[in-house]
Design a protein around this motif. Sequence first.
Motif, short mmCIF file in Angstrom:
data_model
loop_
_atom_site.label_atom_id
_atom_site.label_comp_id
_atom_site.label_asym_id
_atom_site.label_seq_id
_atom_site.Cartn_x
_atom_site.Cartn_y
_atom_site.Cartn_z
N ALA A 194 27.04 28.26 0.81
CA ALA A 194 28.02 27.26 0.39
C ALA A 194 29.31 27.36 1.20
CB ALA A 194 28.31 27.42 -1.10
N ALA A 195 29.78 28.58 1.39
CA ALA A 195 31.03 28.77 2.15
C ALA A 195 30.86 28.30 3.59
CB ALA A 195 31.43 30.24 2.11
N ARG A 196 29.73 28.61 4.19
CA ARG A 196 29.50 28.22 5.58
C ARG A 196 29.43 26.71 5.75
NH1 ARG A 196 24.85 27.36 7.83
NH2 ARG A 196 23.69 28.58 6.29
N LEU A 197 28.83 26.03 4.76
CA LEU A 197 28.67 24.58 4.84
C LEU A 197 29.85 23.80 4.27
CD1 LEU A 197 24.91 24.26 3.81
CD2 LEU A 197 25.87 24.17 6.12
N GLY A 198 30.77 24.51 3.64
CA GLY A 198 31.89 23.81 3.00
C GLY A 198 31.46 23.02 1.79
N ARG A 199 30.49 23.56 1.06
CA ARG A 199 29.94 22.92 -0.14
C ARG A 199 30.11 23.83 -1.33
NH1 ARG A 199 28.68 17.46 0.76
NH2 ARG A 199 28.45 17.29 3.02
N THR A 200 29.91 23.31 -2.53
CA THR A 200 29.93 24.15 -3.72
C THR A 200 28.56 24.83 -3.86
OG1 THR A 200 29.07 22.49 -5.26
CG2 THR A 200 31.46 22.49 -4.85
N PRO A 201 28.50 25.98 -4.54
CA PRO A 201 27.19 26.59 -4.79
C PRO A 201 26.23 25.64 -5.51
CG PRO A 201 28.93 28.19 -5.20
CD PRO A 201 29.61 26.86 -4.96
N ALA A 202 26.74 24.85 -6.45
CA ALA A 202 25.86 23.91 -7.17
C ALA A 202 25.28 22.88 -6.21
CB ALA A 202 26.63 23.22 -8.28
N GLN A 203 26.08 22.38 -5.27
CA GLN A 203 25.56 21.40 -4.31
C GLN A 203 24.45 22.01 -3.46
OE1 GLN A 203 29.35 20.41 -2.51
NE2 GLN A 203 29.39 18.41 -3.51
N VAL A 204 24.63 23.27 -3.07
CA VAL A 204 23.60 23.94 -2.28
C VAL A 204 22.29 24.05 -3.06
CG1 VAL A 204 22.93 26.18 -1.29
CG2 VAL A 204 25.20 25.21 -0.80
N VAL A 205 22.38 24.45 -4.32
CA VAL A 205 21.16 24.62 -5.12
C VAL A 205 20.50 23.28 -5.41
CG1 VAL A 205 20.24 25.44 -7.32
CG2 VAL A 205 21.93 26.81 -6.09
N ILE A 206 21.30 22.26 -5.71
CA ILE A 206 20.72 20.93 -5.94
C ILE A 206 20.02 20.43 -4.69
CG2 ILE A 206 21.30 18.50 -6.39
CD1 ILE A 206 23.60 19.62 -8.20
N GLN A 211 15.20 19.04 -1.22
CA GLN A 211 14.46 19.22 0.03
C GLN A 211 13.04 19.71 -0.19
OE1 GLN A 211 18.35 20.20 2.78
NE2 GLN A 211 16.46 21.19 3.36
N GLN A 212 12.71 20.04 -1.44
CA GLN A 212 11.33 20.40 -1.78
C GLN A 212 10.64 19.30 -2.56
OE1 GLN A 212 10.90 24.91 -2.54
NE2 GLN A 212 12.91 24.36 -3.35
N ASP A 213 11.23 18.09 -2.55
CA ASP A 213 10.66 16.92 -3.23
C ASP A 213 10.55 17.13 -4.73
OD1 ASP A 213 10.38 15.42 -0.87
OD2 ASP A 213 8.49 16.41 -0.41
N LEU A 214 11.47 17.90 -5.28
CA LEU A 214 11.55 18.07 -6.73
C LEU A 214 12.52 17.04 -7.31
CD1 LEU A 214 11.95 21.95 -6.68
CD2 LEU A 214 9.86 20.70 -7.23
N VAL A 215 12.27 16.64 -8.54
CA VAL A 215 13.25 15.84 -9.29
C VAL A 215 14.14 16.85 -10.01
CG1 VAL A 215 13.60 14.15 -11.12
CG2 VAL A 215 11.67 13.91 -9.53
N VAL A 216 15.45 16.70 -9.90
CA VAL A 216 16.37 17.73 -10.37
C VAL A 216 17.36 17.15 -11.38
CG1 VAL A 216 17.80 17.39 -8.31
CG2 VAL A 216 18.05 19.49 -9.63
N LEU A 217 17.62 17.92 -12.44
CA LEU A 217 18.43 17.43 -13.57
C LEU A 217 19.60 18.37 -13.85
CD1 LEU A 217 15.43 16.61 -15.92
CD2 LEU A 217 16.79 14.94 -14.64
N PRO A 218 20.61 18.41 -12.97
CA PRO A 218 21.77 19.25 -13.28
C PRO A 218 22.53 18.70 -14.47
CG PRO A 218 22.22 17.85 -11.39
CD PRO A 218 20.77 17.68 -11.72
#
Length: 266
Positions: A194-206, A211-218
């Motif tokens: 997350a730090a390297r990409l300038g994103r939040t940890p939640a954005q990285v996990v979502i 990217q694995q073609d999962l439907v995700v429900l945060p």
Amino acid sequence: MPRLGFGVWRLPDQDAPEVVGAAIKAGYRHIDTAQGYDNEEGVGRAVREAEVSREELFITSKERTRDQGYDSTFRSLEGSLQRLGLDYLDLFLIHWPVPEHDRYAETWRALVELRAQGRVRSIGVSNFLPTHFDRLIGETGVVPAVNQVELHPRYQQRDLRDWHAAHGIVTESYSPLGGEGAAVLRDPVVTDIAARLGRTPAQVVIRWHLQQDLVVLPKTANPARVAENLAVWDFTLSPEDMTRLQSLDRPDGKTLPQPEEMNTLF
């Protein structure tokens, strides 16, 4: 079904109109609730007051375990539609198999009939294992469209996902940020990416889910994070990032009961 949805587990009914309304305003078009969440009325109010048409939204609910059974499932769905103030559901799920009570197969037959009647547009299950699917498919010939299961970097369910893929079943991830306490978001691998990409940890996990073609429900009740969790379409995790996240899988990573252990009628 939109691949990124908004989950409302443990969202109080009185807060649902504001929080779900903010999610729809931010751009979410997929809302996932359940009878057991006790917030269908608040979710329905948000849907009815939204500045988008009903046809633009994808609304899921799940049947309470105590309502399982053929005849009772018809009444159960009508209760959901009444609380939500809707004419139909886009997706209706059996919430848990509760095998000890042995009603999930007759419940599935009722869902098949409800789909034929147009009361629900698609039907599926949650927390089911291949043994449960074998019985549903064997008795009805109808394969559930979706299995919604706990899935996150610390509990990746690869064998089950492979089984779903072989049978044309969509894998939908609940507790995608790691369950209660969201410990995954504090994992050094996640925070480093997350730090390297300038994103939040939640954005990285979502993004890992997508990217694995999962439907995700945060799920979040924090208005600032509602839009933040949706802003995941303009970056990509590298193969190296994905490999590092795959390495977080743990045998003890599940935070909720195993499907065979959940026999409570709620």
